[in-house]
Motif scaffolding. Structure first.
Motif, mmCIF file in Angstrom:
data_model
loop_
_atom_site.group_PDB
_atom_site.id
_atom_site.type_symbol
_atom_site.label_atom_id
_atom_site.label_comp_id
_atom_site.label_asym_id
_atom_site.label_seq_id
_atom_site.Cartn_x
_atom_site.Cartn_y
_atom_site.Cartn_z
ATOM 1 N N CYS A 16 -35.579 -24.697 -6.833
ATOM 2 C CA CYS A 16 -36.085 -25.707 -5.900
ATOM 3 C C CYS A 16 -37.316 -26.412 -6.464
ATOM 4 O O CYS A 16 -37.414 -27.636 -6.410
ATOM 5 C CB CYS A 16 -36.421 -25.064 -4.562
ATOM 6 S SG CYS A 16 -37.080 -26.240 -3.380
ATOM 7 N N THR A 78 -45.999 -27.823 -0.477
ATOM 8 C CA THR A 78 -44.999 -28.240 0.515
ATOM 9 C C THR A 78 -43.628 -27.632 0.235
ATOM 10 O O THR A 78 -42.746 -27.697 1.082
ATOM 11 C CB THR A 78 -44.843 -29.777 0.560
ATOM 12 O OG1 THR A 78 -44.273 -30.226 -0.658
ATOM 13 C CG2 THR A 78 -46.164 -30.462 0.858
ATOM 14 N N LEU A 79 -43.458 -27.038 -0.943
ATOM 15 C CA LEU A 79 -42.141 -26.546 -1.355
ATOM 16 C C LEU A 79 -41.907 -25.069 -1.056
ATOM 17 O O LEU A 79 -40.818 -24.560 -1.301
ATOM 18 C CB LEU A 79 -41.947 -26.787 -2.861
ATOM 19 C CG LEU A 79 -41.854 -28.251 -3.258
ATOM 20 C CD1 LEU A 79 -41.970 -28.406 -4.769
ATOM 21 C CD2 LEU A 79 -40.551 -28.850 -2.744
ATOM 22 N N HIS A 80 -42.916 -24.373 -0.540
ATOM 23 C CA HIS A 80 -42.752 -22.956 -0.233
ATOM 24 C C HIS A 80 -43.773 -22.550 0.818
ATOM 25 O O HIS A 80 -44.660 -23.325 1.169
ATOM 26 C CB HIS A 80 -42.889 -22.111 -1.493
ATOM 27 C CG HIS A 80 -44.298 -21.943 -1.987
ATOM 28 N ND1 HIS A 80 -45.077 -22.985 -2.447
ATOM 29 C CD2 HIS A 80 -45.062 -20.838 -2.087
ATOM 30 C CE1 HIS A 80 -46.263 -22.520 -2.803
ATOM 31 N NE2 HIS A 80 -46.281 -21.218 -2.588
ATOM 32 N N GLN A 88 -39.887 -15.382 -0.659
ATOM 33 C CA GLN A 88 -39.686 -16.689 -0.037
ATOM 34 C C GLN A 88 -38.364 -16.583 0.684
ATOM 35 O O GLN A 88 -37.308 -16.486 0.051
ATOM 36 C CB GLN A 88 -39.665 -17.815 -1.067
ATOM 37 C CG GLN A 88 -41.030 -18.185 -1.591
ATOM 38 C CD GLN A 88 -41.985 -18.673 -0.537
ATOM 39 O OE1 GLN A 88 -41.719 -19.629 0.195
ATOM 40 N NE2 GLN A 88 -43.116 -18.003 -0.405
ATOM 41 N N LYS A 163 -35.076 -29.030 1.495
ATOM 42 C CA LYS A 163 -36.449 -29.089 0.976
ATOM 43 C C LYS A 163 -36.669 -30.384 0.198
ATOM 44 O O LYS A 163 -37.719 -31.006 0.305
ATOM 45 C CB LYS A 163 -36.735 -27.889 0.071
ATOM 46 C CG LYS A 163 -36.948 -26.605 0.814
ATOM 47 C CD LYS A 163 -37.342 -25.506 -0.153
ATOM 48 C CE LYS A 163 -37.509 -24.191 0.577
ATOM 49 N NZ LYS A 163 -37.981 -23.133 -0.324
ATOM 50 N N LYS A 166 -37.115 -33.350 2.588
ATOM 51 C CA LYS A 166 -38.464 -33.342 3.165
ATOM 52 C C LYS A 166 -39.488 -33.790 2.120
ATOM 53 O O LYS A 166 -40.389 -34.577 2.405
ATOM 54 C CB LYS A 166 -38.781 -31.930 3.667
ATOM 55 C CG LYS A 166 -40.114 -31.762 4.305
ATOM 56 C CD LYS A 166 -40.247 -30.330 4.811
ATOM 57 C CE LYS A 166 -41.683 -29.915 4.879
ATOM 58 N NZ LYS A 166 -41.853 -28.511 5.221
#
Length: 180
Positions: A16, A78-80, A88, A163, A166
């Motif tokens: 990701c 913002t990614l985790h 995670q 993700k 977003k």
């Protein structure tokens, strides 16, 4: 040519993080890999067992004239979920820890500043580890640009695509032409 800087981040599965940073203007190269452990030349299988000490990370080469380290840090957060220790979501183990491997004193100071700012958004403590950059081991070739090469795979469509959508919405001005 401008100076090329390096940022190294771990925030869960590297697929990701890799996919998102490949879309950022000023990012010149993204490599998925392993950092922070004690095993020489670790393999994905060793990482998955969780006994090598490494985290799944991305190494990002970037042009600081186009995107700053602080901007990359803000994107990273913002990614985790930086409040989850050694996990995670369903990915559990120290290999999925939230970690910033800083490459110099300025990166350390900027990371500390951004972590303090991020803490304001969470009730639970931000547990993102700050570690001095160490030996980076590139992951196997099939992990590189995994999302682009496997976007129809279940994990990609369920976990990564939302993700990225977003991320695209929040950072649209800083991204290359839309790739979702």
């Amino acid at each position: 040519m401008n100076d090329v800087h390096i940022a190294t981040f771990g925030g869960g599965c590297f697929w990701c993080i890799d996919a998102a940073f490949r879309r950022v203007k000023g990012v010149l190269e993204v490599r998925s890999g392993y950092c922070g452990g004690h095993t020489q030349q670790p393999t994905y299988e060793q990482i998955c067992r969780g006994d090598s000490g490494h985290a799944e990370v991305v190494e990002i080469k970037f042009d600081p004239q186009q995107v700053t380290y602080v901007q990359l840090l803000e994107m990273f957060f913002t990614l985790h979920d930086p409040t989850q220790l050694n996990r995670q979501g369903n990915d559990i183990g120290t290999q999925y820890r939230s970690v910033i491997f800083y490459h110099n004193e300025q990166q350390l100071q900027q990371a500390q500043m951004v972590i303090e700012q991020e803490q304001e958004h969470y009730m639970d403590p931000v547990v993102t580890e700050l570690s001095e950059a160490c030996q980076f081991y590139s992951a196997e070739s099939y992990h590189q640009d995994y999302y682009t090469n496997n976007s129809n795979q279940g994990y990609c469509s369920v976990m990564i695509a939302p993700k990225l959508a977003k991320f695209q919405q929040r950072f649209s001005e800083q991204l290359l032409d839309s790739k979702t």
